[in-house]
Scaffold this motif. Sequence first.
Motif, mmCIF file in Angstrom:
data_model
loop_
_atom_site.group_PDB
_atom_site.id
_atom_site.type_symbol
_atom_site.label_atom_id
_atom_site.label_comp_id
_atom_site.label_asym_id
_atom_site.label_seq_id
_atom_site.Cartn_x
_atom_site.Cartn_y
_atom_site.Cartn_z
ATOM 1 N N TYR A 1 7.473 -0.436 -12.188
ATOM 2 C CA TYR A 1 6.584 -1.694 -12.268
ATOM 3 C C TYR A 1 5.097 -1.219 -11.913
ATOM 4 O O TYR A 1 4.752 0.042 -11.707
ATOM 5 C CB TYR A 1 6.963 -2.422 -10.709
ATOM 6 N N ASP A 2 4.230 -2.153 -12.540
ATOM 7 C CA ASP A 2 2.764 -1.887 -12.265
ATOM 8 C C ASP A 2 2.449 -1.562 -10.748
ATOM 9 O O ASP A 2 3.072 -2.052 -9.864
ATOM 10 C CB ASP A 2 1.815 -2.779 -12.664
ATOM 11 N N LYS A 3 1.230 -0.818 -10.551
ATOM 12 C CA LYS A 3 0.943 -0.381 -9.025
ATOM 13 C C LYS A 3 0.108 -1.399 -8.420
ATOM 14 O O LYS A 3 -0.537 -2.510 -9.321
ATOM 15 C CB LYS A 3 -0.114 0.936 -9.176
ATOM 16 N N ASP A 4 0.100 -1.855 -7.212
ATOM 17 C CA ASP A 4 -0.531 -2.913 -6.545
ATOM 18 C C ASP A 4 -1.509 -2.254 -5.597
ATOM 19 O O ASP A 4 -1.208 -1.279 -4.866
ATOM 20 C CB ASP A 4 0.608 -3.683 -5.953
ATOM 21 N N SER A 5 -2.566 -2.737 -5.457
ATOM 22 C CA SER A 5 -3.490 -2.288 -4.401
ATOM 23 C C SER A 5 -3.493 -3.535 -3.205
ATOM 24 O O SER A 5 -3.478 -4.627 -3.673
ATOM 25 C CB SER A 5 -5.001 -2.393 -4.990
ATOM 26 N N PHE A 6 -3.889 -2.954 -2.139
ATOM 27 C CA PHE A 6 -3.895 -3.756 -0.974
ATOM 28 C C PHE A 6 -4.853 -3.438 0.079
ATOM 29 O O PHE A 6 -5.552 -2.124 -0.001
ATOM 30 C CB PHE A 6 -2.649 -4.128 -0.297
ATOM 31 N N THR A 7 -5.344 -4.101 0.743
ATOM 32 C CA THR A 7 -6.591 -3.877 1.908
ATOM 33 C C THR A 7 -5.664 -4.007 3.468
ATOM 34 O O THR A 7 -5.135 -4.847 3.707
ATOM 35 C CB THR A 7 -7.606 -4.874 2.216
ATOM 36 N N ARG A 8 -5.752 -2.836 3.951
ATOM 37 C CA ARG A 8 -5.001 -2.677 5.481
ATOM 38 C C ARG A 8 -6.020 -3.499 6.391
ATOM 39 O O ARG A 8 -7.163 -3.914 6.131
ATOM 40 C CB ARG A 8 -4.896 -1.254 5.856
ATOM 41 N N ASP A 9 -5.391 -3.621 7.629
ATOM 42 C CA ASP A 9 -6.090 -4.365 8.663
ATOM 43 C C ASP A 9 -7.409 -3.639 9.138
ATOM 44 O O ASP A 9 -8.334 -4.269 9.453
ATOM 45 C CB ASP A 9 -5.125 -4.410 10.015
ATOM 46 N N ASP A 10 -7.532 -2.316 8.893
ATOM 47 C CA ASP A 10 -8.609 -1.504 9.224
ATOM 48 C C ASP A 10 -9.688 -1.606 8.175
ATOM 49 O O ASP A 10 -10.785 -1.044 8.298
ATOM 50 C CB ASP A 10 -8.509 -0.367 9.510
ATOM 51 N N GLY A 11 -9.350 -2.436 7.039
ATOM 52 C CA GLY A 11 -10.118 -2.487 6.090
ATOM 53 C C GLY A 11 -10.296 -1.244 4.962
ATOM 54 O O GLY A 11 -10.804 -1.604 3.703
ATOM 55 N N SER A 12 -9.459 -0.404 5.199
ATOM 56 C CA SER A 12 -9.046 0.650 3.990
ATOM 57 C C SER A 12 -8.270 0.164 2.946
ATOM 58 O O SER A 12 -7.477 -0.746 3.028
ATOM 59 C CB SER A 12 -8.824 1.816 4.760
ATOM 60 N N GLU A 13 -8.573 0.761 1.881
ATOM 61 C CA GLU A 13 -7.644 0.140 0.777
ATOM 62 C C GLU A 13 -6.480 1.329 0.494
ATOM 63 O O GLU A 13 -6.500 2.363 0.813
ATOM 64 C CB GLU A 13 -8.500 0.487 -0.624
ATOM 65 N N GLY A 14 -5.518 0.441 0.225
ATOM 66 C CA GLY A 14 -4.201 1.345 -0.156
ATOM 67 C C GLY A 14 -3.318 0.780 -1.273
ATOM 68 O O GLY A 14 -4.051 0.013 -2.254
ATOM 69 N N SER A 15 -2.347 1.637 -2.021
ATOM 70 C CA SER A 15 -1.744 1.328 -3.027
ATOM 71 C C SER A 15 -0.271 1.477 -3.039
ATOM 72 O O SER A 15 0.264 2.396 -2.162
ATOM 73 C CB SER A 15 -2.281 2.069 -4.339
ATOM 74 N N VAL A 16 0.658 0.762 -3.765
ATOM 75 C CA VAL A 16 1.750 1.023 -3.884
ATOM 76 C C VAL A 16 2.484 0.674 -5.083
ATOM 77 O O VAL A 16 1.978 0.011 -5.955
ATOM 78 C CB VAL A 16 2.687 0.035 -2.463
ATOM 79 N N ARG A 17 3.579 1.452 -5.533
ATOM 80 C CA ARG A 17 4.042 1.065 -6.855
ATOM 81 C C ARG A 17 5.639 1.277 -6.598
ATOM 82 O O ARG A 17 5.995 2.111 -5.763
ATOM 83 C CB ARG A 17 3.612 2.067 -7.960
ATOM 84 N N ASN A 18 6.382 0.470 -7.290
ATOM 85 C CA ASN A 18 7.957 0.197 -6.776
ATOM 86 C C ASN A 18 8.578 0.716 -8.231
ATOM 87 O O ASN A 18 8.144 0.364 -9.496
ATOM 88 C CB ASN A 18 8.492 -1.251 -6.751
ATOM 89 N N ILE A 19 9.700 1.438 -7.969
ATOM 90 C CA ILE A 19 10.584 1.979 -9.046
ATOM 91 C C ILE A 19 11.963 1.790 -8.744
ATOM 92 O O ILE A 19 12.118 1.482 -7.399
ATOM 93 C CB ILE A 19 10.088 3.179 -9.556
ATOM 94 N N VAL A 20 12.751 1.524 -9.643
ATOM 95 C CA VAL A 20 14.131 1.619 -9.197
ATOM 96 C C VAL A 20 14.717 2.866 -10.030
ATOM 97 O O VAL A 20 14.629 2.974 -11.253
ATOM 98 C CB VAL A 20 14.759 0.172 -9.928
ATOM 99 N N VAL A 21 15.824 3.396 -9.161
ATOM 100 C CA VAL A 21 16.333 4.719 -9.655
ATOM 101 C C VAL A 21 17.901 4.401 -9.459
ATOM 102 O O VAL A 21 18.559 4.063 -8.466
ATOM 103 C CB VAL A 21 16.036 5.831 -8.595
ATOM 104 N N GLU A 22 18.912 5.043 -10.519
ATOM 105 C CA GLU A 22 19.944 4.925 -10.564
ATOM 106 C C GLU A 22 20.738 6.270 -10.786
ATOM 107 O O GLU A 22 20.065 7.197 -11.536
ATOM 108 C CB GLU A 22 20.295 3.839 -12.003
ATOM 109 N N ASP A 23 21.658 6.372 -10.136
ATOM 110 C CA ASP A 23 22.510 7.830 -10.171
ATOM 111 C C ASP A 23 23.892 7.637 -10.805
ATOM 112 O O ASP A 23 24.518 8.636 -10.559
ATOM 113 C CB ASP A 23 22.393 8.451 -9.065
#
Length: 468
Positions: A293-315
Amino acid sequence: MSGVRDVFDELNTEIPFSEFEELVENKVDEMSGLVDEHAAAILVSQDFDQGKVESIENLTTAMDSAEFTAKVTSVGQLRTFEREDEDGESSQGQVCNVEVGDETGHVTLALWDGMAKAAAQNLEAGEVLEVKGYPKDGYRGLEVSVKDIERVSDDGIDIRTFDTYQIDDLHTDLSGIDVTGLLLDTTPLKTFDRDDGSTGQVANLILGDETGRIQVALWDDKAEVVDDFEISEAVKVSNVNVRERDEKLELHAGSWSTVEEVDEIIEYRPNTTDIKNIDDGVVTIAGAVSDAYDKDSFTRDDGSEGSVRNIVVEDGTGSLRVALWGDKADRDIEHGDELLLADLSIQEGFEGGTEGSANWNSSITTIRKAADVPKRETEAPTEKNSQATGLNEYDNDESAADDHDEDTDEDGETIEVTGTILGTGETATLEANDEQHTVVTDEDLRLGQQVTVRGAVKDGELHAEEIF
């Protein structure tokens, strides 16, 4: 222990009575019960008076001086520094740290000036030394500032010494050592402000070998080499120190260290968990990316910026949604990539179910990019093939059955497949021609290994009879 207390009270030492009691108990054990506690206390007090100790575990900073025998496990590099005397005059000094040990533990020796130069040039791992010096609190705990050392014949100290350490051999008393491993992951260079107002830099390498994996912290100017290496290269870090952080060991490299690619074959064999068997805690998995999936950006409670990206892995046993946090969200990962994801934190997902989290303590290694995965080749029908497909089906029942046995994995049939090992654990996962097979075998297979497996299919699993 009144007799022990009497001996302690007559001893001129700053160590607490509890520590003296422990030394007495060690002495009793060492003498295999041939002496009682009072006699053992006298022997310990004599060690203090003479400065002699039977083993490294008996060293203490309360001793004015100490004399003991130990084996050299590693010799650090000679370092030069500026110092100032009582009159304010500056001069250059030299120091060399030497790690020594016996069956009871390890300790760092600090050798100075001429002795330091001689040690750096002539001392080798495996030599046995008679050491005289002053125990003190050093940067990493107890160390001995050496007054004198003398080579002695090997007196049977049974400890291992190394030119290059494997990860499983590391412990907190080591400095100035060399470690070679497969580069599994990196973190980008970051700058930070120190308490004294200066600016520092840090980046990290994750190295693995057949015994484990470890993080290497590159400090200040050394951090700038982090982009000089490619994932899956063999990398040697030299003259690095072992530290403990959050109850885990890591290596620290600074201006005194070297980091270089080496032409060596390093086998990294992590114990991976089948996704179907994942439970709470920290796990290592391997598999192919089925969704990215595409990367998402967000703002933490302390005002700093963060990012997260989700993937699905199969084995081949199941699938797992994995959240990639921070710098890992920027990794070049796409559908079809084959990954090794180490030290994932397993937790309940945002929308329920189980989810993996790849944080700063995790590593992500690309085993193979999707573009490098061989595609199944489809043979164009020839005239002969076209004619064969039109044969009378009643005349060719046996031939059709033979063809069916070769192309499907029905229970009881024997098949042969060639592919890449994507997962190891209770069973192995083999990818061949865009299909995954669960392989049951006692052989020690490694991640990314190219193998051919021949065996019978039972309950949907390929029971290996031959692997080559």
